[in-house]
Design an enzyme around this catalytic site. Structure first.
Site, PDB file in Angstrom:
ATOM      1  N   HIS A  21      -0.406   0.603  -9.626  1.00  0.00           N
ATOM      2  CA  HIS A  21      -0.840  -0.704 -10.143  1.00  0.00           C
ATOM      3  C   HIS A  21      -0.242  -1.074 -11.505  1.00  0.00           C
ATOM      4  O   HIS A  21      -0.919  -1.641 -12.368  1.00  0.00           O
ATOM      5  CB  HIS A  21      -2.359  -0.753 -10.213  1.00  0.00           C
ATOM      6  CG  HIS A  21      -3.034  -0.810  -8.878  1.00  0.00           C
ATOM      7  ND1 HIS A  21      -2.405  -1.230  -7.727  1.00  0.00           N
ATOM      8  CD2 HIS A  21      -4.309  -0.492  -8.506  1.00  0.00           C
ATOM      9  CE1 HIS A  21      -3.251  -1.179  -6.718  1.00  0.00           C
ATOM     10  NE2 HIS A  21      -4.408  -0.727  -7.150  1.00  0.00           N
ATOM     11  N   HIS A  38      -6.988  -7.870  -7.012  1.00  0.00           N
ATOM     12  CA  HIS A  38      -7.778  -6.710  -6.616  1.00  0.00           C
ATOM     13  C   HIS A  38      -9.281  -7.021  -6.595  1.00  0.00           C
ATOM     14  O   HIS A  38     -10.104  -6.188  -6.988  1.00  0.00           O
ATOM     15  CB  HIS A  38      -7.493  -5.550  -7.558  1.00  0.00           C
ATOM     16  CG  HIS A  38      -7.589  -4.196  -6.936  1.00  0.00           C
ATOM     17  ND1 HIS A  38      -8.758  -3.678  -6.430  1.00  0.00           N
ATOM     18  CD2 HIS A  38      -6.648  -3.238  -6.740  1.00  0.00           C
ATOM     19  CE1 HIS A  38      -8.539  -2.460  -5.963  1.00  0.00           C
ATOM     20  NE2 HIS A  38      -7.255  -2.163  -6.137  1.00  0.00           N
ATOM     21  N   GLU A  94      -5.868  -6.827  -0.311  1.00  0.00           N
ATOM     22  CA  GLU A  94      -4.797  -6.935  -1.303  1.00  0.00           C
ATOM     23  C   GLU A  94      -3.481  -7.283  -0.611  1.00  0.00           C
ATOM     24  O   GLU A  94      -2.807  -6.421  -0.051  1.00  0.00           O
ATOM     25  CB  GLU A  94      -4.650  -5.617  -2.059  1.00  0.00           C
ATOM     26  CG  GLU A  94      -5.919  -5.123  -2.718  1.00  0.00           C
ATOM     27  CD  GLU A  94      -5.813  -3.657  -3.096  1.00  0.00           C
ATOM     28  OE1 GLU A  94      -4.939  -3.307  -3.926  1.00  0.00           O
ATOM     29  OE2 GLU A  94      -6.600  -2.849  -2.553  1.00  0.00           O
TER      30      GLU A  94
END
Length: 361
Positions: free
Chosen positions: A125, A195, A325
């Protein structure tokens, strides 16, 4: 070995934009001397979405149930203090690279780049201080909230100065439309997503195991023990990964390999055309969410690892939410057979994702 199959989508219809929502701004504290702004998007159906300029975080989605009662369906915190650390990335805008990159390394044109390792042996991420922990410039225009950020060359190890713009719009059809775009000064990689964790019964109301899931993908990317794709694109048919027909999560989640529920990338075909990726329903409230996107993949995550205190002191534990996502595939920079995530100077990265909320009729 599992056979390789082409990624396909069952549907290609996208929701349509109708009337403009109303946007209102107020203050949401500060971090490192920078003021954080909170924006409230509303429509004529009393749906409300709140977003802050720190991390582009969606802090609230208020939608009616089958009795007309409004409820907040996204996990989050009561104030900026919770979002400063936010280990589960609740509601956050993720970049430069959403999901995992194996061993935190990749190469472009013979040059190897090294990223911070923050998830087992891998980079996750966007790094230690990814886009989710940056203060974004923000403005309102034409019924849309626009966030922008300039990511410096080699920030978190990624090459090129990358300028990112993300817009949010709430329509009177109860669609939250998120448009992403980015440019770069050097060849780089990029993979952006949001997210948000949803619990359609209401955030903090327990687990999501009685939710009913439908994911319209005929293939997925199997992973190794550290959740890096093996490189195979495998058919879902005949496996617990097959969610093309509606399945109550409680009936299938314990069968998912690894014992940690769903945390898998589903394949939907080529980049750039809109796919109807998924629909999740919650029977008791009647609420549902659908997701449409131009991205080739979607990570369906059922929050096995959640262990945090959220809004109103409520505990968010295992399976307390789910994420949809939209993305390119994990570890794509090291998997040339996957859809490319390369972005060169003079090119523009674009993707659109829409979350549509409603009540089962």
């Amino acid at each position: 070995m599992t056979a390789v199959v082409e990624c396909t989508s069952l549907y290609s219809n996208s929701p349509s934009v109708d009337t403009m929502p109303i946007t209102v701004e107020d203050s949401y504290g500060e971090i490192d001397g920078q003021q954080i702004k909170r924006y409230t998007l509303t429509n004529n159906n009393n749906v409300r979405v709140r977003i802050i300029s720190y991390g582009g975080i969606i802090t609230e989605v208020l939608v009616p149930d089958n009795q007309g009662e409004l409820g907040d369906i996204v996990l989050g915190f009561d104030s900026m203090e919770g979002y400063k650390t936010n280990p589960p990335y609740l509601g956050a805008l993720i970049g430069r690279y959403a999901n995992r990159i194996a061993n935190g390394t990749f190469s472009i044109d013979g040059v190897t780049y090294t990223l911070p390792i923050n998830n087992g042996p891998n980079a996750l991420h966007g790094g230690i201080k990814g886009f989710d922990k940056r203060v974004w410039a923000s403005s309102i225009s034409d019924g849309k909230l626009t966030l922008s950020y300039a990511s410096a060359d080699l920030e978190e190890g990624y090459p090129g100065e990358v300028t990112v713009t993300v817009t949010y719009q709430l329509t009177d059809s109860n669609e939250l439309i998120i448009d992403y775009s980015a440019t770069t000064t050097k060849s780089t990689i990029i993979n952006l997503t949001n997210h948000a964790y949803f619990n359609l019964k209401g955030e903090g109301s327990g687990d999501v195991l009685e939710h009913v899931a439908q994911v319209n993908a005929g293939a997925y990317t199997p992973v190794d023990d550290s959740l890096i794709p093996t490189g195979v694109i495998a058919p879902v048919k005949g496996t617990v990964m097959d969610l093309r027909t509606k399945r109550r999560l409680s009936t299938v989640i314990d069968q998912v390999p690894g014992g940690n529920g769903y945390d898998h990338n589903y394949c939907f075909g080529k980049t750039g055309w809109v796919k109807n990726m998924a629909r999740i329903e919650e029977p008791s409230s009647g609420r549902y969410v659908e997701v449409y996107s131009t991205e080739p993949g979607m990570q369906f995550y059922t929050a096995f690892w959640n262990d945090v205190t959220g809004k109103g002191g409520k505990y968010y534990g295992k399976y307390s939410g789910f994420c949809l996502e939209t993305q390119h595939y994990p570890d794509s920079p090291n998997k040339p057979e996957f859809p490319t995530v390369l972005l060169a100077p003079g090119e523009t990265y674009r993707q659109t994702t829409t979350y549509k909320f409603g009540v089962i009729s």
